[in-house]
Design a protein around this motif. Structure first.
Motif, PDB file in Angstrom:
ATOM      1  N   CYS A 721      50.921  42.059  35.601  1.00  0.00           N
ATOM      2  CA  CYS A 721      50.990  41.414  36.909  1.00  0.00           C
ATOM      3  C   CYS A 721      52.480  41.324  37.239  1.00  0.00           C
ATOM      4  O   CYS A 721      53.315  41.721  36.428  1.00  0.00           O
ATOM      5  N   SER A 754      44.688  34.885  53.922  1.00  0.00           N
ATOM      6  CA  SER A 754      44.711  36.340  53.888  1.00  0.00           C
ATOM      7  C   SER A 754      43.808  36.787  52.757  1.00  0.00           C
ATOM      8  O   SER A 754      44.056  36.478  51.601  1.00  0.00           O
ATOM      9  N   ASP A 755      42.755  37.488  53.095  1.00  0.00           N
ATOM     10  CA  ASP A 755      41.760  37.741  52.056  1.00  0.00           C
ATOM     11  C   ASP A 755      42.269  38.713  51.002  1.00  0.00           C
ATOM     12  O   ASP A 755      43.070  39.598  51.276  1.00  0.00           O
ATOM     13  N   LYS A 756      41.863  38.486  49.807  1.00  0.00           N
ATOM     14  CA  LYS A 756      42.103  39.404  48.707  1.00  0.00           C
ATOM     15  C   LYS A 756      43.570  39.608  48.340  1.00  0.00           C
ATOM     16  O   LYS A 756      43.990  40.712  48.080  1.00  0.00           O
ATOM     17  N   VAL A 757      44.353  38.568  48.388  1.00  0.00           N
ATOM     18  CA  VAL A 757      45.657  38.669  47.735  1.00  0.00           C
ATOM     19  C   VAL A 757      45.491  37.959  46.399  1.00  0.00           C
ATOM     20  O   VAL A 757      45.387  36.750  46.352  1.00  0.00           O
ATOM     21  N   PRO A 758      45.396  38.745  45.323  1.00  0.00           N
ATOM     22  CA  PRO A 758      45.100  38.114  44.049  1.00  0.00           C
ATOM     23  C   PRO A 758      46.330  37.403  43.494  1.00  0.00           C
ATOM     24  O   PRO A 758      47.316  38.047  43.152  1.00  0.00           O
ATOM     25  N   CYS A 784      51.282  37.516  40.570  1.00  0.00           N
ATOM     26  CA  CYS A 784      50.822  38.201  41.778  1.00  0.00           C
ATOM     27  C   CYS A 784      50.846  39.712  41.590  1.00  0.00           C
ATOM     28  O   CYS A 784      51.206  40.207  40.532  1.00  0.00           O
ATOM     29  N   ARG A 785      50.483  40.419  42.635  1.00  0.00           N
ATOM     30  CA  ARG A 785      50.760  41.848  42.729  1.00  0.00           C
ATOM     31  C   ARG A 785      51.895  41.964  43.723  1.00  0.00           C
ATOM     32  O   ARG A 785      51.745  41.581  44.872  1.00  0.00           O
ATOM     33  N   LYS A 789      51.941  43.275  51.195  1.00  0.00           N
ATOM     34  CA  LYS A 789      51.183  42.173  51.764  1.00  0.00           C
ATOM     35  C   LYS A 789      51.659  40.840  51.176  1.00  0.00           C
ATOM     36  O   LYS A 789      51.875  39.865  51.904  1.00  0.00           O
TER      37      LYS A 789
END
Ligand code: ADP
Ligand code: ZN
Length: 822
Positions: A721, A754-758, A784-785, A789
């Protein structure tokens, strides 16, 4: 009528939350010079303050009203268009302003001299003086009174004129005034006294913001040094408009330090290039070289990792490759860690490539750095050897970038822009279809992972050059030592080995990762530890000056006989620093000739190089020092290395601590037995059962990597990550804490929206050292990634801080993949 042209400008002083390219009209008479990469002055903000800027691009204008440029500073652009695109990338990656990013690409000091500086002709004949106009006389008098050169702004002010007034220019033409554009007096530079910060950049920034601590002039000098890293005393005076006493005052306060200048002048100046016999590569080196050259020949952007054990001769492989790249007409950048950029190391390059080598390093005066920079820009040098910031060298037609000891921390900037030289290198290589070569005996876990997953090409040197063998390493259990009654820092076994080396006339190196005498002082009655009043860190006792000192902010105080808490009179001095270690060695071996190398000895009378030279000459038996002795040294006479305590760096609160320890131990152990005599090394520890230490003793990088990468995967740490640290600092702890709390809430909300920000967010907490130089430090850690985004979210939140009251006295930064979490 000619079409209206506008320039898009990065403006100095634009805060992050309103930083963007600003449009300015290009007046007709500036059309030829107003090109991308040129420095300009522009009116900025509500007051139309004259500000510095750099043109990013030009375009055809439309009817949108905009202000005109005030002036173009350069006759031709300083920064190429591809470097301008790099600046946009750096802004996007590291959350800095465009101007901050562009400044990285200018030689230090150049950005300081954007204003013309005036001095006066000292012997104006009386008759002439009598004839001068009132205004002229004002200026002349003003200049005669001031001992340092004066800016145009001040000069015109003194005469009650507008800054634009042509009078100064007329007087220059008449020979009454002199106008310089940063022309420096170079006459005494070879022996010039240098100064540099003695505290880190964040602390310096803190001092600048603090009221009452420093005078305005001291701040001005400090700001200059913060800008340029290091400079001669004269240069500091010149650029900050202060007298020498201001510089001296800063030295006395321990904020900056004086040191002797390193001399990088070509020691083989009179030799014809290539005069020195080229080394023949060993078969193993030859094979690596050929593999790498294959990569290069593809003429596509690529990255390779050269994993070579200590003493395997990586430099020989570099040089062979550089030769090919130069023959191909392309340029080369070689980055080395700060610590190993010694004249000895540089001379290896000089002797092979002569004047084609340019050195960029903060140990040079600003004048010299500017000379080297210009030589590179004009194509007079095609090989740049330097430290981190040399990654921005204006090499055209780049073919190869080498980063030696790529795991070193100094490649990551800890102040804004918080870039990593490796990432910048990747960007530059991609833009010029060039090859990136990372090299190390102990690559960072991230790089080795990339090599294993096929992202980098991997090539290895498994054995030392010639007949040299890797040293034998032994772990020594210091708990056992204590049980058998030895309370000193040197185990019985290490004493034996030192004794043997002394008898045989061989040299030894001892690593102790703390400078000073004792590491802390406490009251044996109430246990109170003497801390720095500005930092939450223990003071260190220095026997040399009998003072207690803070290694973070430079604070020092008299030695104390009584506890300030309970007035008890038994203060206990504990832990071992370099000074005490040296004393202990001398107690055991009164005849041993010892040398100590740490920050205290290298900033003063004896510089780094002199110590190394002395040790290399064989007149000394034992070199005792901090990390400085661990890296890059190549002394054939050294056959014993001792690490006094491996535990300090191992048990730090940071997931990279083990990686750092493994690397440090491998490096220092690797100083032993590099030539014909076999070497050995002893690592003293309280925890000999520790896996990292065991693997370091075996010098088995692959095994270490396997265990570490498994751990990282399991606990989710890089490379699985990315980590983003958001730091908050300020004078009032409560304000810092609530700013961090506010950010935390906004971050959670933004991520949720914001959907799908892991991400995994670790809530705000106090930094490892919560207070430094009077400023409190809090942090939020985000796993995070690191993608566009995610960065967009962080950028927007940071901009929000600039607009919110909560952050008024708080400095906030975001750092992606910091090497040191605060
Ligand atoms: P590394 O950086 O891999 O630890 P160095 O480049 O410092 O190793 O090389 C170790 C030593 O071996 C140096 O003294 C170097 O001069 C010598 N050496 C390495 N390769 C050769 C070669 N091909 N010919 C002659 N000497 C070499
Ligand atoms: Zn302190």
């Amino acid at each position: 009528m000619s079409a209206l042209k506008i320039a898009l400008v990065a403006v100095d002083g634009a805060a992050y939350h309103y930083d963007r390219p600003y449009s300015y009209k290009i007046p007709d008479d500036m059309a030829l010079e107003a090109l991308p990469g040129s420095r300009v002055t522009v009116p900025f903000g509500n007051g139309n303050k004259r500000s510095r800027g750099i043109i990013l691009s030009t375009a055809d204008g439309d009817d949108t009203p905009c202000k005109p440029l005030l002036s173009v500073v350069d006759k031709e652009p300083l920064i190429s268009e591809s470097m301008v695109s790099l600046a946009f990338w750096i802004k996007e990656q590291t959350f800095c302003t465009l101007y901050e990013a562009l400044r990285l690409m200018l030689p230090a000091g150049l950005n300081l001299r954007i204003t013309k500086i005036y001095t006066v002709c000292r012997d104006i004949p009386n008759e002439t003086y009598a004839m001068l106009s009132e205004e002229t006389r004002c200026m002349v008098d003003f200049l005669l009174r001031s001992r340092t050169p004066v800016t145009r702004e001040k000069l015109t002010q003194a005469a009650g004129l507008e800054e634009k007034s042509p009078l100064p220019d007329i007087l220059v033409q008449q020979g009454l005034l002199f106008c310089e554009d940063g022309v420096l007096d170079r006459s005494s530079e070879a022996t010039a006294r240098m100064v540099r910060l003695a505290i880190n950049e964040n602390e310096a920034q803190g001092l600048l913001e603090q009221q009452g601590e420093l005078t305005q002039k001291q701040k001005s000098a400090l700001k200059t040094l913060l800008d340029v890293g290091a400079a001669t005393v004269r240069e500091v005076m010149y650029f900050s408009g202060v007298s020498v006493s201001v510089v001296t005052a800063l030295v006395k306060k321990g904020i900056i330090e004086q040191y002797e200048k390193r001399v990088f002048r070509d020691p083989y100046k009179n030799m014809i290039k290539g005069d020195k016999q080229r080394d023949v590569l060993s078969p193993e080196q030859q094979k690596s070289y050929e593999e790498l050259f294959e990569q290069y020949k593809t003429k596509k952007a690529s990255a390779s990792l050269l994993l070579g054990v200590t003493g395997s001769g990586k430099t020989q492989v570099f040089m062979r490759l550089i030769e090919d790249v130069r023959a191909d007409g392309r340029g080369v950048i070689v980055l080395v860690p700060e610590i190993s950029l010694t004249p000895q190391a540089v001379s290896r390059f000089y002797s092979r490539f002569g004047n084609d080598v340019a050195v960029l390093h903060s140990g040079l005066s600003l004048g010299e750095r500017l000379d080297e920079w210009q030589r590179i820009k004009n194509g007079g040098a095609g090989i740049v050897v330097g430290t981190r910031s040399a990654i921005f060298a204006p090499i055209a037609n780049l073919g190869l970038i080498i980063i030696d000891e790529e795991q070193e921390y100094t490649y990551k900037s800890e102040a804004s822009p918080r870039y990593h030289a490796r990432d910048v290198a990747r960007f530059r290589c991609a833009k010029s279809d060039a090859m990136l070569l990372l090299a190390s005996a102990t690559p960072s876990i991230d790089s080795f992972y990339a090599a294993n997953s096929g992202k980098y090409h991997l090539t290895r040197l498994e054995s030392r050059y010639g007949d040299a063998q890797l040293p034998e390493v032994l772990l020594v259990d210091m708990k056992q030592e204590l049980l058998s009654g030895n309370t000193g820092p040197i185990s019985e076994r290490l004493a034996q080995e030192l004794d043997e080396n002394l008898k045989n006339g061989r040299q030894s190196i001892l690593l102790i990762n703390r400078r000073g005498y004792n590491t802390f002082v406490s009251c044996s009655q109430c246990g109170h530890v003497l801390n720095c009043p500005n930092c939450s860190i223990a003071l260190t006792y220095h026997a040399a000056n009998g003072r207690l000192m803070c290694h973070y902010c430079g604070y020092s105080s008299e030695q104390q006989t009584n506890c300030p808490e309970c007035s008890g009179s038994f203060m206990r001095y504990s832990g071992t620093g370099t000074q005490k270690a040296e004393e202990s060695v001398l107690e055991l071996f009164p005849k041993a000739r010892t040398l100590r190398m740490d920050m205290d000895t290298t900033s003063g009378r004896y510089s780094h190089e002199k110590i190394l030279e002395k040790f290399g000459s064989g007149r000394y038996d034992i070199l005792i020092g901090t990390q400085m002795v661990a890296k890059g040294l190549d002394f054939p006479g050294v056959t014993l290395v001792g690490v006094l305590s491996a535990d300090q760096s191992l048990y730090m609160d940071d997931f990279r601590a083990s990686e750092r320890t493994f690397s440090l131990l491998t490096q220092v152990v690797g100083r032993s037995g590099r030539s014909v005599y076999p070497g050995r090394a002893l690592i003293q520890t309280q925890t000999p059962e520790n896996e990292v230490l065991r693997l370091a003793a075996l010098q088995d990088y692959d095994d270490y990597y396997r265990s570490e990468i498994a751990l990282r995967r399991e606990l989710l740490y890089p490379p699985f990550c990315d980590i983003c640290e958001i730091g908050f600092t300020g004078i009032e702890e409560n304000a810092v804490r609530s700013a961090a709390a506010d950010f935390f809430e906004r971050l959670k909300a933004a991520v949720f929206a914001s959907d799908k920000v892991p991400v995994r967010i670790m809530g705000p907490s106090a930094a490892g050292v919560v207070k430094i130089a009077g400023r409190y430090r809090y942090r939020i850690i985000v796993k995070c990634r690191n993608n566009r985004k995610f960065r967009a979210i962080i950028s927007e939140l940071l901009c929000g801080c600039g607009k919110s009251k909560i952050y008024r006295k708080i400095a906030v930064f975001a750092d992606v993949n910091p090497l040191d979490i605060m």
